[in-house]
Design a protein around this motif. Structure first.
Motif, PDB file in Angstrom:
ATOM      1  N   TYR A 162     103.631  58.868  54.856  1.00  0.00           N
ATOM      2  CA  TYR A 162     103.953  59.659  56.032  1.00  0.00           C
ATOM      3  C   TYR A 162     105.178  60.500  55.739  1.00  0.00           C
TER       4      TYR A 162
ATOM      5  N   GLU B 190     104.445  52.927  62.863  1.00  0.00           N
ATOM      6  CA  GLU B 190     103.422  53.891  62.476  1.00  0.00           C
ATOM      7  C   GLU B 190     103.065  54.788  63.668  1.00  0.00           C
TER       8      GLU B 190
ATOM      9  N   LEU C 227     103.391  58.871  63.840  1.00  0.00           N
ATOM     10  CA  LEU C 227     102.217  59.695  64.117  1.00  0.00           C
ATOM     11  C   LEU C 227     102.420  60.538  65.372  1.00  0.00           C
TER      12      LEU C 227
ATOM     13  N   ASN D 148     104.780  63.356  64.599  1.00  0.00           N
ATOM     14  CA  ASN D 148     104.133  64.367  63.773  1.00  0.00           C
ATOM     15  C   ASN D 148     103.193  65.239  64.600  1.00  0.00           C
TER      16      ASN D 148
END
Ligand SMILES: [Zn+2]
Length: 73
Positions: free
Chosen positions: A11, A45, A49, A52
């Motif tokens: 990531y 996570e 995400l 992003n």
């Protein structure tokens, strides 16, 4: 066992990416969190995400604006 190795997926750090830095995050499997060595950003996570996704939306708007400006030139 390797320490501080990357997670299953690479990531990009969203906090660094907002500053035009493309930094891969590391994965802390004890905490189940991703972290960035450069800016101290830490998140799950899901956090990474979600951030992003927000950045992608912002970038789309910015790209659109640049395209319009280029057109006007
Ligand atoms: Zn970072």
């Amino acid at each position: 066992m390797a320490q501080g190795r990357k997670g299953r997926l690479n990531y990009r750090c969203p906090a660094c990416f907002m500053r035009d830095l493309d930094i891969d995050m590391f994965y802390d499997k004890d905490k189940d969190e991703y972290y960035c060595l450069r800016c101290q950003f830490t998140g799950s996570e899901e956090d990474v995400l979600a951030m992003n996704e927000q950045i992608k939306k912002k970038y789309k708007v910015m790209l659109k604006r640049i395209t319009v400006d280029d057109y006007a030139d």
